[in-house]
Write a protein that holds these residues in place. Structure first.
Motif, PDB file in Angstrom:
ATOM      1  N   ASP A   1       0.830  -1.201   0.000  1.00 13.70           N
ATOM      2  CA  ASP A   1       0.000   0.000   0.000  1.00 13.70           C
ATOM      3  C   ASP A   1       0.865   1.252   0.000  1.00 13.70           C
ATOM      4  O   ASP A   1       0.612   2.195  -0.733  1.00 13.70           O
ATOM      5  N   ILE A   2       1.905   1.233   0.839  1.00 14.49           N
ATOM      6  CA  ILE A   2       2.781   2.411   0.935  1.00 14.49           C
ATOM      7  C   ILE A   2       3.419   2.714  -0.416  1.00 14.49           C
ATOM      8  O   ILE A   2       3.376   3.829  -0.910  1.00 14.49           O
ATOM      9  N   PHE A   3       4.012   1.678  -1.056  1.00 16.04           N
ATOM     10  CA  PHE A   3       4.709   1.907  -2.323  1.00 16.04           C
ATOM     11  C   PHE A   3       3.721   2.331  -3.419  1.00 16.04           C
ATOM     12  O   PHE A   3       4.068   3.100  -4.304  1.00 16.04           O
ATOM     13  N   ARG A   4       2.452   1.837  -3.332  1.00 14.87           N
ATOM     14  CA  ARG A   4       1.454   2.200  -4.348  1.00 14.87           C
ATOM     15  C   ARG A   4       1.193   3.706  -4.356  1.00 14.87           C
ATOM     16  O   ARG A   4       0.937   4.292  -5.382  1.00 14.87           O
ATOM     17  N   TYR A   5       1.267   4.331  -3.186  1.00 17.68           N
ATOM     18  CA  TYR A   5       0.948   5.760  -3.114  1.00 17.68           C
ATOM     19  C   TYR A   5       2.181   6.653  -3.150  1.00 17.68           C
ATOM     20  O   TYR A   5       2.080   7.868  -3.020  1.00 17.68           O
ATOM     21  N   ALA A   6       3.339   6.040  -3.353  1.00 17.31           N
ATOM     22  CA  ALA A   6       4.568   6.853  -3.409  1.00 17.31           C
ATOM     23  C   ALA A   6       4.608   7.629  -4.720  1.00 17.31           C
ATOM     24  O   ALA A   6       4.250   7.106  -5.768  1.00 17.31           O
ATOM     25  N   ALA A   7       5.029   8.883  -4.632  1.00 21.49           N
ATOM     26  CA  ALA A   7       5.074   9.700  -5.856  1.00 21.49           C
ATOM     27  C   ALA A   7       6.454  10.327  -6.022  1.00 21.49           C
ATOM     28  O   ALA A   7       7.470   9.726  -5.678  1.00 21.49           O
ATOM     29  N   GLY A   8       6.492  11.544  -6.544  1.00 20.61           N
ATOM     30  CA  GLY A   8       7.762  12.162  -6.947  1.00 20.61           C
ATOM     31  C   GLY A   8       8.801  12.287  -5.849  1.00 20.61           C
ATOM     32  O   GLY A   8       9.974  12.007  -6.078  1.00 20.61           O
ATOM     33  N   GLY A   9       8.379  12.712  -4.668  1.00 16.27           N
ATOM     34  CA  GLY A   9       9.342  12.923  -3.587  1.00 16.27           C
ATOM     35  C   GLY A   9      10.043  11.624  -3.236  1.00 16.27           C
ATOM     36  O   GLY A   9      11.270  11.570  -3.117  1.00 16.27           O
ATOM     37  N   PHE A  10       9.251  10.568  -3.112  1.00 17.26           N
ATOM     38  CA  PHE A  10       9.815   9.253  -2.775  1.00 17.26           C
ATOM     39  C   PHE A  10      10.734   8.784  -3.906  1.00 17.26           C
ATOM     40  O   PHE A  10      11.836   8.290  -3.676  1.00 17.26           O
ATOM     41  N   ARG A  11      10.265   8.986  -5.151  1.00 18.17           N
ATOM     42  CA  ARG A  11      11.072   8.531  -6.298  1.00 18.17           C
ATOM     43  C   ARG A  11      12.412   9.277  -6.333  1.00 18.17           C
ATOM     44  O   ARG A  11      13.465   8.668  -6.501  1.00 18.17           O
ATOM     45  N   ASP A  12      12.371  10.618  -6.161  1.00 16.02           N
ATOM     46  CA  ASP A  12      13.608  11.403  -6.215  1.00 16.02           C
ATOM     47  C   ASP A  12      14.573  10.988  -5.098  1.00 16.02           C
ATOM     48  O   ASP A  12      15.771  10.886  -5.303  1.00 16.02           O
ATOM     49  N   PHE A  13      14.030  10.763  -3.915  1.00 20.09           N
ATOM     50  CA  PHE A  13      14.892  10.460  -2.771  1.00 20.09           C
ATOM     51  C   PHE A  13      15.475   9.051  -2.853  1.00 20.09           C
ATOM     52  O   PHE A  13      16.558   8.793  -2.335  1.00 20.09           O
ATOM     53  N   THR A  14      14.742   8.122  -3.495  1.00 20.73           N
ATOM     54  CA  THR A  14      15.125   6.711  -3.364  1.00 20.73           C
ATOM     55  C   THR A  14      15.641   6.056  -4.643  1.00 20.73           C
ATOM     56  O   THR A  14      15.967   4.867  -4.619  1.00 20.73           O
ATOM     57  N   ARG A  15      15.756   6.799  -5.747  1.00 18.51           N
ATOM     58  CA  ARG A  15      16.244   6.182  -7.001  1.00 18.51           C
ATOM     59  C   ARG A  15      17.514   5.373  -6.738  1.00 18.51           C
ATOM     60  O   ARG A  15      17.661   4.244  -7.189  1.00 18.51           O
ATOM     61  N   ILE A  16      18.420   5.955  -5.965  1.00 16.65           N
ATOM     62  CA  ILE A  16      19.729   5.332  -5.796  1.00 16.65           C
ATOM     63  C   ILE A  16      19.674   4.068  -4.921  1.00 16.65           C
ATOM     64  O   ILE A  16      20.647   3.308  -4.881  1.00 16.65           O
ATOM     65  N   ALA A  17      18.540   3.829  -4.250  1.00 18.01           N
ATOM     66  CA  ALA A  17      18.419   2.575  -3.483  1.00 18.01           C
ATOM     67  C   ALA A  17      18.309   1.368  -4.422  1.00 18.01           C
ATOM     68  O   ALA A  17      18.426   0.222  -3.975  1.00 18.01           O
ATOM     69  N   GLY A  18      18.136   1.616  -5.713  1.00 16.14           N
ATOM     70  CA  GLY A  18      18.119   0.512  -6.687  1.00 16.14           C
ATOM     71  C   GLY A  18      19.523   0.160  -7.154  1.00 16.14           C
ATOM     72  O   GLY A  18      19.687  -0.687  -8.043  1.00 16.14           O
ATOM     73  N   SER A  19      20.547   0.758  -6.566  1.00  9.19           N
ATOM     74  CA  SER A  19      21.932   0.530  -7.019  1.00  9.19           C
ATOM     75  C   SER A  19      22.447  -0.852  -6.619  1.00  9.19           C
ATOM     76  O   SER A  19      21.870  -1.523  -5.765  1.00  9.19           O
ATOM     77  N   ASP A  20      23.566  -1.206  -7.222  1.00  9.03           N
ATOM     78  CA  ASP A  20      24.114  -2.556  -7.055  1.00  9.03           C
ATOM     79  C   ASP A  20      24.597  -2.823  -5.623  1.00  9.03           C
ATOM     80  O   ASP A  20      25.471  -2.112  -5.105  1.00  9.03           O
ATOM     81  N   PRO A  21      24.054  -3.855  -4.953  1.00 12.03           N
ATOM     82  CA  PRO A  21      24.427  -4.146  -3.562  1.00 12.03           C
ATOM     83  C   PRO A  21      25.917  -4.455  -3.366  1.00 12.03           C
ATOM     84  O   PRO A  21      26.509  -4.031  -2.369  1.00 12.03           O
ATOM     85  N   VAL A  22      26.526  -5.165  -4.290  1.00 16.90           N
ATOM     86  CA  VAL A  22      27.944  -5.522  -4.118  1.00 16.90           C
ATOM     87  C   VAL A  22      28.826  -4.282  -4.191  1.00 16.90           C
ATOM     88  O   VAL A  22      29.706  -4.072  -3.337  1.00 16.90           O
ATOM     89  N   MET A  23      28.549  -3.435  -5.179  1.00 13.80           N
ATOM     90  CA  MET A  23      29.344  -2.209  -5.309  1.00 13.80           C
ATOM     91  C   MET A  23      29.265  -1.396  -4.023  1.00 13.80           C
ATOM     92  O   MET A  23      30.288  -0.919  -3.510  1.00 13.80           O
TER      93      MET A  23
END
Ligand SMILES: NC(=O)c1ccc[n+]([C@@H]2O[C@H](COP(=O)([O-])OP(=O)(O)OC[C@H]3O[C@@H](n4cnc5c(N)ncnc54)[C@H](O)[C@@H]3O)[C@@H](O)[C@H]2O)c1
Ligand SMILES: O=C(O)C(=O)C[C@]1(C(=O)O)C=C[C@@H](O)C=C1
Length: 303
Positions: free
Chosen positions: A226-248
């Motif tokens: 539910d939380i992720f369904r309602y996430a919009a621009g602010g969440f996207r801008d702040f968290t894009r980099i959380a999709g980065s490579d875990p090993v790196m």
């Protein structure tokens, strides 16, 4: 020679006759792509344990040749660029040290690792000292994507590349590494290793730690869908980099532990002040903090 990287004209030229990229992922692949677009005349070879990355690099026209065995690829290399995760640098350097007699007599070695002190220490362990023909560096450009498929020829255009040369560096080696990055459209700067690691802990490593932590914290909650369904621009801008490579990023936090912990202490103190302001409904403190931050963000040179 005048070369073009997209819209930016670059009058410096990179005359390496054989460039070897070790680690053909986002950063190594983007370097090859940028050089191709800049009209680089030399051969580009790559080494990567993942055969598919090499095949993809050839298919994409980024490299001329490649393979999984470093020793077979070093022959006649005039420049070797180490573009592997930070904690893989030492074993790569050890393999390179054995094969180096087959490289060109005037070979130059450089790297792109996100931290510098641990990589300098690897070089000291492997070679006895940082060789005078080794110029450590770090392009301040990237993305949350990994792998050669994400290579972007414009990744370095108008971005900074920080070089951290040792005092006894061979000046012509330094100049050749500067030329490499200028040919990609980058602005090249120099900094000492300690300052590099402290600055990057604050501007790059800390924000990644916060983004990973926020997304992980939310993802562990029961109502996450539910939380992720309602996430919009602010969440996207702040968290894009959380999709980065875990090993790196695992490697970066292990390698730059002290500087990251110091930046985390400062951040925690600031967060704690804000927490108290929210708790107390302290309007003045909230406005003062947001005002300072908003001005700093607007007047910084970010683009
Ligand atoms: N991604 C970014 O935004 C960014 C930006 C600047 C610098 N860097 C630094 O650049 C380096 C590479 O990052 P990336 O984003 O290109 O990662 P990536 O995962 O896209 O590519 C790394 C490649 O290195 C290969 N590799 C791993 N161990 C190896 C070994 N022993 N020998 C040869 N190849 C090996 C992997 O197979 C992979 O193809 C890292 O040191 C990273 O800290 C990354
Ligand atoms: O733009 C991004 O996604 C990045 O994470 C790039 C970024 C950064 O923090 O700015 C990440 C690691 C680096 O070593 C250099 C650049």
């Amino acid at each position: 020679m005048t070369v073009m990287v997209g819209d930016s004209v670059n009058t410096s030229s990179c005359h390496e006759s054989r460039l070897l990229i070790v680690g053909l992922g986002l950063i190594g692949g983007s370097l090859a792509a940028a050089l191709r677009v800049a009209g680089f005349q030399g051969q580009i070879a790559a080494c990567d344990p993942d055969e598919q990355e090499i095949a993809r690099g050839i298919e994409m026209g980024l490299i001329d040749s490649g393979g999984t065995q470093l020793a077979e690829l070093v022959d006649d290399a005039t420049m070797v660029v180490l573009a592997v995760p930070v904690l893989a640098m030492e074993s790569v350097m050890a393999n390179l040290a054995e094969a180096l007699p087959n490289a060109s007599a005037d070979v130059v070695i450089t790297d792109v690792g996100s931290t510098k002190a641990t990589i300098r220490a690897c070089a000291q362990r492997v070679f006895g000292q940082v060789p005078t023909n080794m110029v450590l560096g770090h392009p301040i450009a990237g993305s949350e994507k990994s792998g050669v498929a994400a290579a972007n020829p414009r990744l370095y255009v108008d971005h900074k590349v920080i070089l951290t040369p040792e005092p006894n560096v061979d000046r012509s080696a330094l100049q050749r590494v500067r030329c490499l990055w200028k040919a990609c459209g980058a602005e090249v700067l120099e900094m000492d290793v300690e300052r590099h690691d402290q600055v990057l802990a604050r501007t790059s490593h800390l924000p990644h730690l916060l983004a990973f932590s926020l997304v992980d914290t939310l993802a562990r909650q029961d109502e996450r869908l539910d939380i992720f369904r309602y996430a919009a621009g602010g969440f996207r801008d702040f968290t894009r980099i959380a999709g980065s490579d875990p090993v790196m990023w695992r490697d970066i936090f292990i390698a730059n532990k002290e500087a990251v912990l110091a930046s985390l202490d400062d951040f925690e103190a600031g967060l704690s002040r804000l927490r108290h302001a929210v708790e107390a409904g302290d309007s003045d403190a909230l406005i003062a903090t947001f005002d300072r931050a908003s001005h700093a963000r607007h007047y910084s040179t970010l683009y």
